[in-house]
Scaffold this active site. Sequence first.
Site, PDB file in Angstrom:
ATOM      1  N   ASP A 108       0.869  -1.170   0.000  1.00 44.69           N
ATOM      2  CA  ASP A 108       0.000   0.000   0.000  1.00 44.69           C
ATOM      3  C   ASP A 108       0.917   1.235   0.000  1.00 44.69           C
ATOM      4  O   ASP A 108       2.082   1.151   0.405  1.00 44.69           O
ATOM      5  CB  ASP A 108      -0.883  -0.028   1.246  1.00 44.69           C
TER       6      ASP A 108
ATOM      7  N   TYR B 130      -0.094   5.093   0.818  1.00 47.21           N
ATOM      8  CA  TYR B 130      -0.291   6.171   1.791  1.00 47.21           C
ATOM      9  C   TYR B 130      -0.435   5.613   3.205  1.00 47.21           C
ATOM     10  O   TYR B 130      -1.320   4.827   3.487  1.00 47.21           O
ATOM     11  CB  TYR B 130      -1.504   7.010   1.392  1.00 47.21           C
TER      12      TYR B 130
ATOM     13  N   ARG C  11      -7.150  12.157   7.431  1.00 42.71           N
ATOM     14  CA  ARG C  11      -6.940  10.774   7.022  1.00 42.71           C
ATOM     15  C   ARG C  11      -8.199   9.943   7.230  1.00 42.71           C
ATOM     16  O   ARG C  11      -8.583   9.141   6.366  1.00 42.71           O
ATOM     17  CB  ARG C  11      -5.765  10.186   7.808  1.00 42.71           C
TER      18      ARG C  11
END
Length: 225
Positions: A9, A11, A45
């Site tokens: 992944d 981020y 986020r």
Amino acid sequence: MSIKTCIFDAYGTLFDVNAAARDAAREPGREALAEVWPGLARDWRLKQLQYTWLRAVAGRHCDFWQVTEDGLDWAMEAAGLDDADLRRRLLDLYRTLPAYPEVPAMLRGLTDRGVACAILSNGAPEMLEAAVASAGIGDRLSAVLSVERAGVFKPSPRVYDLVGEEFSTRAEEVLFVSSNGWDAAGAAGYGFRTVWVNRAGEPMDRLYAQPHHVLADLTAIGELI
């Protein structure tokens, strides 16, 4: 069966998603941000991810840059920050997030052993291209795969399908690495061997599958292959 491909992944796993707010808060004239940046980074986020899940469930896909902007707008309003210049600055910094310190050496160690490394990310292709170039890790990646090829966000199996399509590997030949517990669980349920990089020391998610390994950072990834 041996691991042939290591999929990361992007981020929060390779790239530090808190860096945009943290770095902007250190700039002159950003005193209002300096007082609230940890909360803003957390909310940004969280909303970014929530919007991917909600759009996937509703069948209302957009690219990851749109949910990044939408999440920031929510976080800034929640923090009481009404500042168009700050918004632009935070988004500019997000395009070139730094990699975590251990990332270059970790990737070098894997690729020197002949392990193919790649990214599989919710990120839009242009976002990923900018982040990879800024971090200087492009020469260690065999592919940078975006969910835009599948038209849906993770953890849809259609996203994890992209790995087999790209590398012609079986699921059990893939080590999938994510800092998102739900992503590591989704990939484990799909059939990948998985690592949850639990940088924050969070509890395990109660989902239909669990990651096979839990690490505090990426340093020891090579020991699992």
